[in-house]
Design a protein around this motif. Structure first.
Motif, PDB file in Angstrom:
ATOM      1  N   ARG A 137       0.938  -1.194  -0.020  1.00  0.00           N
ATOM      2  CA  ARG A 137      -0.053  -0.043   0.123  1.00  0.00           C
ATOM      3  C   ARG A 137       0.725   1.226  -0.109  1.00  0.00           C
ATOM      4  O   ARG A 137       1.671   1.424   1.042  1.00  0.00           O
ATOM      5  CB  ARG A 137      -0.924   0.129   1.346  1.00  0.00           C
ATOM      6  N   LEU A 138       0.708   2.074  -0.956  1.00  0.00           N
ATOM      7  CA  LEU A 138       1.471   3.415  -1.113  1.00  0.00           C
ATOM      8  C   LEU A 138       0.383   4.348  -0.412  1.00  0.00           C
ATOM      9  O   LEU A 138      -0.663   4.445  -0.820  1.00  0.00           O
ATOM     10  CB  LEU A 138       1.573   3.652  -2.535  1.00  0.00           C
ATOM     11  N   ILE A 139       1.253   5.282   0.654  1.00  0.00           N
ATOM     12  CA  ILE A 139       0.422   6.278   1.449  1.00  0.00           C
ATOM     13  C   ILE A 139       1.215   7.467   1.021  1.00  0.00           C
ATOM     14  O   ILE A 139       2.418   7.875   1.216  1.00  0.00           O
ATOM     15  CB  ILE A 139       0.286   5.968   2.845  1.00  0.00           C
ATOM     16  N   PRO A 140       0.643   8.519   0.481  1.00  0.00           N
ATOM     17  CA  PRO A 140       0.922   9.812   0.206  1.00  0.00           C
ATOM     18  C   PRO A 140       1.434  10.598   1.357  1.00  0.00           C
ATOM     19  O   PRO A 140       0.548  10.653   2.524  1.00  0.00           O
ATOM     20  CB  PRO A 140       0.184  10.683  -0.700  1.00  0.00           C
ATOM     21  N   ILE A 141       2.482  11.042   1.506  1.00  0.00           N
ATOM     22  CA  ILE A 141       2.968  11.900   2.652  1.00  0.00           C
ATOM     23  C   ILE A 141       3.312  13.313   2.410  1.00  0.00           C
ATOM     24  O   ILE A 141       4.139  13.320   1.345  1.00  0.00           O
ATOM     25  CB  ILE A 141       4.184  11.073   3.448  1.00  0.00           C
ATOM     26  N   SER A 142       2.440  14.390   2.901  1.00  0.00           N
ATOM     27  CA  SER A 142       2.975  15.671   2.704  1.00  0.00           C
ATOM     28  C   SER A 142       4.170  16.190   3.330  1.00  0.00           C
ATOM     29  O   SER A 142       4.438  15.711   4.493  1.00  0.00           O
ATOM     30  CB  SER A 142       1.691  16.503   3.132  1.00  0.00           C
ATOM     31  N   ARG A 143       4.916  16.588   2.445  1.00  0.00           N
ATOM     32  CA  ARG A 143       6.286  17.132   2.889  1.00  0.00           C
ATOM     33  C   ARG A 143       6.119  18.542   3.724  1.00  0.00           C
ATOM     34  O   ARG A 143       7.109  19.093   4.067  1.00  0.00           O
ATOM     35  CB  ARG A 143       7.280  17.122   1.907  1.00  0.00           C
ATOM     36  N   SER A 144       5.083  18.983   3.817  1.00  0.00           N
ATOM     37  CA  SER A 144       4.840  20.280   4.402  1.00  0.00           C
ATOM     38  C   SER A 144       3.541  20.289   4.975  1.00  0.00           C
ATOM     39  O   SER A 144       2.394  19.607   4.496  1.00  0.00           O
ATOM     40  CB  SER A 144       4.860  21.367   3.075  1.00  0.00           C
ATOM     41  N   ALA A 145       3.282  21.102   6.032  1.00  0.00           N
ATOM     42  CA  ALA A 145       1.879  21.254   6.863  1.00  0.00           C
ATOM     43  C   ALA A 145       1.316  22.533   6.315  1.00  0.00           C
ATOM     44  O   ALA A 145       0.257  22.869   6.783  1.00  0.00           O
ATOM     45  CB  ALA A 145       2.270  21.436   8.077  1.00  0.00           C
ATOM     46  N   ASP A 146       1.631  23.316   5.213  1.00  0.00           N
ATOM     47  CA  ASP A 146       1.058  24.347   4.754  1.00  0.00           C
ATOM     48  C   ASP A 146       0.277  23.744   3.629  1.00  0.00           C
ATOM     49  O   ASP A 146       0.522  23.598   2.623  1.00  0.00           O
ATOM     50  CB  ASP A 146       1.979  25.428   4.206  1.00  0.00           C
ATOM     51  N   PHE A 147      -1.073  24.313   3.736  1.00  0.00           N
ATOM     52  CA  PHE A 147      -2.396  24.016   2.684  1.00  0.00           C
ATOM     53  C   PHE A 147      -2.576  25.232   1.745  1.00  0.00           C
ATOM     54  O   PHE A 147      -3.301  24.949   0.975  1.00  0.00           O
ATOM     55  CB  PHE A 147      -3.417  23.251   3.448  1.00  0.00           C
ATOM     56  N   GLY A 148      -1.947  26.175   1.937  1.00  0.00           N
ATOM     57  CA  GLY A 148      -2.037  27.355   1.441  1.00  0.00           C
ATOM     58  C   GLY A 148      -1.937  27.172  -0.321  1.00  0.00           C
ATOM     59  O   GLY A 148      -2.708  27.593  -1.047  1.00  0.00           O
ATOM     60  N   THR A 149      -1.134  26.508  -0.501  1.00  0.00           N
ATOM     61  CA  THR A 149      -0.905  26.150  -1.951  1.00  0.00           C
ATOM     62  C   THR A 149      -2.002  25.334  -2.735  1.00  0.00           C
ATOM     63  O   THR A 149      -2.450  25.563  -3.865  1.00  0.00           O
ATOM     64  CB  THR A 149       0.507  25.605  -2.609  1.00  0.00           C
ATOM     65  N   ALA A 150      -2.129  24.356  -1.951  1.00  0.00           N
ATOM     66  CA  ALA A 150      -3.417  23.453  -2.651  1.00  0.00           C
ATOM     67  C   ALA A 150      -4.608  24.170  -2.518  1.00  0.00           C
ATOM     68  O   ALA A 150      -5.531  23.816  -3.433  1.00  0.00           O
ATOM     69  CB  ALA A 150      -3.515  22.167  -1.708  1.00  0.00           C
ATOM     70  N   LEU A 151      -4.969  25.198  -1.769  1.00  0.00           N
ATOM     71  CA  LEU A 151      -6.220  25.788  -1.559  1.00  0.00           C
ATOM     72  C   LEU A 151      -6.230  26.978  -2.489  1.00  0.00           C
ATOM     73  O   LEU A 151      -7.269  27.605  -2.690  1.00  0.00           O
ATOM     74  CB  LEU A 151      -6.641  26.280  -0.338  1.00  0.00           C
ATOM     75  N   ALA A 152      -5.150  27.267  -2.974  1.00  0.00           N
ATOM     76  CA  ALA A 152      -5.021  28.505  -3.684  1.00  0.00           C
ATOM     77  C   ALA A 152      -5.853  28.294  -5.058  1.00  0.00           C
ATOM     78  O   ALA A 152      -6.360  29.561  -5.569  1.00  0.00           O
ATOM     79  CB  ALA A 152      -3.606  29.170  -4.132  1.00  0.00           C
ATOM     80  N   ALA A 153      -5.914  27.374  -5.643  1.00  0.00           N
ATOM     81  CA  ALA A 153      -6.351  26.848  -7.094  1.00  0.00           C
ATOM     82  C   ALA A 153      -5.946  28.033  -8.025  1.00  0.00           C
ATOM     83  O   ALA A 153      -6.507  28.710  -8.589  1.00  0.00           O
ATOM     84  CB  ALA A 153      -7.944  27.020  -6.969  1.00  0.00           C
ATOM     85  N   GLU A 154      -4.390  28.045  -8.112  1.00  0.00           N
ATOM     86  CA  GLU A 154      -3.622  28.851  -9.014  1.00  0.00           C
ATOM     87  C   GLU A 154      -3.952  28.543 -10.450  1.00  0.00           C
ATOM     88  O   GLU A 154      -4.273  27.536 -10.889  1.00  0.00           O
ATOM     89  CB  GLU A 154      -2.152  28.641  -8.617  1.00  0.00           C
ATOM     90  N   VAL A 155      -4.104  29.644 -11.530  1.00  0.00           N
ATOM     91  CA  VAL A 155      -4.430  29.553 -12.619  1.00  0.00           C
ATOM     92  C   VAL A 155      -2.893  29.695 -13.376  1.00  0.00           C
ATOM     93  O   VAL A 155      -2.176  30.746 -13.095  1.00  0.00           O
ATOM     94  CB  VAL A 155      -5.124  30.473 -13.140  1.00  0.00           C
ATOM     95  N   HIS A 156      -2.480  29.013 -14.156  1.00  0.00           N
ATOM     96  CA  HIS A 156      -0.980  29.218 -14.876  1.00  0.00           C
ATOM     97  C   HIS A 156      -1.041  29.965 -15.895  1.00  0.00           C
ATOM     98  O   HIS A 156       0.097  30.242 -16.431  1.00  0.00           O
ATOM     99  CB  HIS A 156      -0.857  27.612 -15.103  1.00  0.00           C
ATOM    100  N   ASP A 157      -2.399  30.431 -16.456  1.00  0.00           N
ATOM    101  CA  ASP A 157      -2.268  31.310 -17.837  1.00  0.00           C
ATOM    102  C   ASP A 157      -3.357  32.327 -17.147  1.00  0.00           C
ATOM    103  O   ASP A 157      -4.492  32.382 -17.727  1.00  0.00           O
ATOM    104  CB  ASP A 157      -2.877  30.720 -19.119  1.00  0.00           C
ATOM    105  N   PRO A 158      -3.143  33.236 -16.528  1.00  0.00           N
ATOM    106  CA  PRO A 158      -3.723  34.241 -16.046  1.00  0.00           C
ATOM    107  C   PRO A 158      -4.496  35.126 -17.051  1.00  0.00           C
ATOM    108  O   PRO A 158      -5.549  35.787 -17.124  1.00  0.00           O
ATOM    109  CB  PRO A 158      -3.403  35.199 -14.975  1.00  0.00           C
ATOM    110  N   MET A 159      -3.680  35.291 -18.157  1.00  0.00           N
ATOM    111  CA  MET A 159      -4.096  36.317 -19.230  1.00  0.00           C
ATOM    112  C   MET A 159      -5.142  35.647 -20.242  1.00  0.00           C
ATOM    113  O   MET A 159      -5.948  36.307 -20.614  1.00  0.00           O
ATOM    114  CB  MET A 159      -2.792  36.526 -20.147  1.00  0.00           C
ATOM    115  N   TRP A 160      -5.145  34.305 -20.367  1.00  0.00           N
ATOM    116  CA  TRP A 160      -6.169  33.476 -20.960  1.00  0.00           C
ATOM    117  C   TRP A 160      -7.372  33.665 -20.153  1.00  0.00           C
ATOM    118  O   TRP A 160      -8.594  33.983 -20.945  1.00  0.00           O
ATOM    119  CB  TRP A 160      -5.907  32.304 -20.904  1.00  0.00           C
ATOM    120  N   MET A 161      -7.441  33.548 -18.815  1.00  0.00           N
ATOM    121  CA  MET A 161      -8.604  33.693 -18.056  1.00  0.00           C
ATOM    122  C   MET A 161      -9.204  35.197 -18.098  1.00  0.00           C
ATOM    123  O   MET A 161     -10.455  35.584 -18.286  1.00  0.00           O
ATOM    124  CB  MET A 161      -8.418  33.539 -16.755  1.00  0.00           C
TER     125      MET A 161
END
Length: 582
Positions: A12-36
């Motif tokens: 069984r493979l268990i993902p382990i977060s290397r950081s306790a900060d969830f800010g990046t995951a919740l930011a929902a970043e857009v890689h092409d803001p000009m297109w948006m």
């Protein structure tokens, strides 16, 4: 040959977060803001507007109480005051309870029960009860079931009467004596004589008995409902509201289930405005979103339920209505709100104003959907409105004290099917179900079979050498009653006729057995011809029950008109040739 052993190993493979900060995951970043941004500009999202969400809604309205009811039948109008605490169905639909044998027995037994509660000496109460059973000066003796040629006594009635006869009295006949507080001479002459306390107790039993009959049965008789028009096979009821100088009249149309709702009212032509002198009442309510299964989620991290599979909706390019509904549901459903407004029943309510206050402090007035529209424009959709003449919409709605979903009904006690017979060129009133003498259901086919078993056959025809005999008229079941165009008005009306049947050496007319085909308001029963269309019509009598707002129970017998079952064929033939060969 032996099978080699096998060992299966699971990892069984268990993902382990290397950081306790969830800010990046919740930011929902857009890689092409000009297109948006370009996409937002393309669909018009960058045109800023003050689109604050509704915070609360102020509704101003006027309420006019319902005043009275006008019940119309062929004999005239009956006006009754409107009872705000009683279901409206129990006010406009009921007919007097039929004084069948079971009703007479029930009322008589109830009087004896009340009498025993009023007189403490039970032996003396038994003696007084026995004297009531011997009364001859008044018709208090329970009548036996009277036989009839075309309505034989059924087995249930025979069994019931074998138990009831001699053990109770006719409670319906006792009711007027109790109203007048009259003690029959047979009872007053009991030995030893009635004491003052016993006379008082009998008077108190009379009063309690009358109150019980009025509360349980109301009116008892064989007449039609006050608002029933047998010529149209429907109710003719009007409701009035407003003050003495500005009264509005509404036509009331119960639905096919016998219930009355806000959709059951149509306004008659009038220029009166009963809401003019009334004060405006104000209600402040918080709006809520309109929700439906499968509605698009308004939030980014919210997942739809999937109850309505939009990809499976099959719409062609030419189906514009379906495409518009899908587009509206997908894009603008989040902008639909509902505002609850609690109103007191037994009122006609007109909305004066609707003002929406948003979260930015803005105020927006909402006009009615029919505001500024011509009366002849039929392409509008509106709810909670009352229909008016010439296709217009009245600016009010009626909130009746209806039974709603609490309305209950029992089995059909009587059913008459009106159907056209094109072969015989007439209309038949088929008594599919009628009541027996004790008020139970009795099918017309069962009654017809009982008549065939009891009616004496006619005298046999003399022998003949002729190959054929001519039958004047073929046989029709006894529960089929004909309706023919009368000579006085052969175009617009149908008049009830009779079928004859031979018994021994005489011809007997077959009468209708039920109340529907024997209206009390017409000497000759005629039906308007347009009321019996090609699909026909069906009229039923049944018992309804409901509770009012204060929890009080109401029971009444009413009629309802329903769709027919189509044309029929009776097999009626005249001057038919019958072979004499055996």
């Amino acid at each position: 040959m032996a099978t080699p052993a096998s060992i299966t190993t699971w990892h069984r493979l268990i993902p382990i977060s290397r950081s306790a900060d969830f800010g990046t995951a919740l930011a929902a970043e857009v890689h092409d803001p000009m297109w948006m941004l370009a996409r937002q500009h393309q669909i018009g999202e960058l045109r800023g507007e003050d689109t604050g969400s509704p915070a609360f809604v102020r509704v101003g309205y006027k309420a006019a109480p319902l005043v009275d009811l006008v019940l119309t039948n062929p004999t005239g109008d009956v006006t009754v005051s409107f009872d705000a605490n009683k279901p409206i169905e129990a006010q406009i639909l009921p007919e007097p309870f039929a004084p069948d044998l079971a009703t007479k027995v029930e009322i008589g037994l109830t009087f004896f029960q009340i009498l025993h509660e009023a007189i403490t000496d039970q032996d003396r109460a038994d003696e007084i009860q026995a004297k009531f059973l011997t009364v001859t000066t008044s018709p208090l003796k329970l009548p036996a079931a009277a036989p009839a040629n075309f309505d034989p006594i059924d087995d249930s009635t025979n069994a019931f009467m074998s138990i009831a006869l001699g053990r109770t009295l006719d409670g319906v006949a006792l009711y007027p004596l109790a109203q007048a507080r009259t003690i029959p001479s047979e009872v007053s002459s009991i030995m030893p004589a009635l004491t003052v306390d016993e006379v008082t107790a009998i008077g108190g039993a009379y009063d309690a008995f009358v109150r019980w009959v009025d509360a349980t049965f109301g009116k008892i008789g064989t007449t039609d409902p006050d608002g029933w028009n047998p010529q149209t096979l429907d109710y003719d009821v009007k409701l009035r509201f407003g003050g003495p100088t500005a009264t509005v009249t509404l036509d009331v149309h119960p639905n096919e289930n016998g219930s009355v709702d806000w959709t059951s009212f149509d306004k008659e032509a009038t220029t009166n405005d009963p809401f003019m002198p009334l004060d405006i009442q104000v209600a402040r309510e918080i709006p809520t979103h309109v929700r439906f299964p499968g509605m698009p989620a308004p939030r980014y991290w919210d997942f739809e339920s999937g109850e309505l599979p939009w990809p499976d909706v099959d719409a062609m390019k030419t189906e514009l209505a379906r495409l518009l509904v899908i587009d509206f549901a997908m894009l603008y459903s989040i902008d639909m709100f509902v505002v609850p407004l609690d109103l007191a029943v037994s009122n006609a309510v007109a909305i004066d104003s609707v003002v929406v206050y948003d979260v930015f402090g803005g105020r927006i007035g909402i006009d009615a959907v029919e505001a500024g529209r011509a009366a002849q424009v039929p392409d509008r959709f509106t709810m909670y409105s009352t229909a008016a003449p010439t296709g217009a919409v009245a600016g009010f709605m009626v909130v009746p004290p209806g039974a709603g979903r609490a309305l209950q009904h029992g089995p059909v006690l009587e059913e008459v099917r009106f159907a056209r017979d094109e072969v015989a060129n007439m209309v038949w009133g088929i008594e599919a179900v009628t009541q027996s003498r004790i008020g139970e259901r009795r099918r017309g086919s069962e009654r017809d079979a009982a008549v065939d078993a009891t009616l004496k056959a006619p005298d046999p025809l003399p022998p003949t050498d002729a190959p054929l005999r001519y039958q004047i008229e073929s046989s029709v079941p006894v529960h089929w009653i004909p309706f023919l165009p009368p000579a006085s008005d052969p175009v617009t009306t149908l008049e009830k006729a009779v079928i004859v049947r031979a018994s021994e050496s005489q011809l007997l007319q077959i009468p209708a057995a039920g109340k529907i085909l024997n209206p009390s308001t017409l000497a000759k029963y005629t039906v308007f011809e347009e009321r019996v269309s090609r699909p026909g019509a069906r009229v039923e009598r049944l018992v309804f029950g409901a509770r009012s707002q204060d929890g009080k129970s109401y029971v009444w017998t009413a009629r309802r008109r329903r769709a027919g079952v189509g044309e029929t064929q009776s097999g009626l033939r005249f001057d038919g040739a019958v072979s004499t060969e055996t």
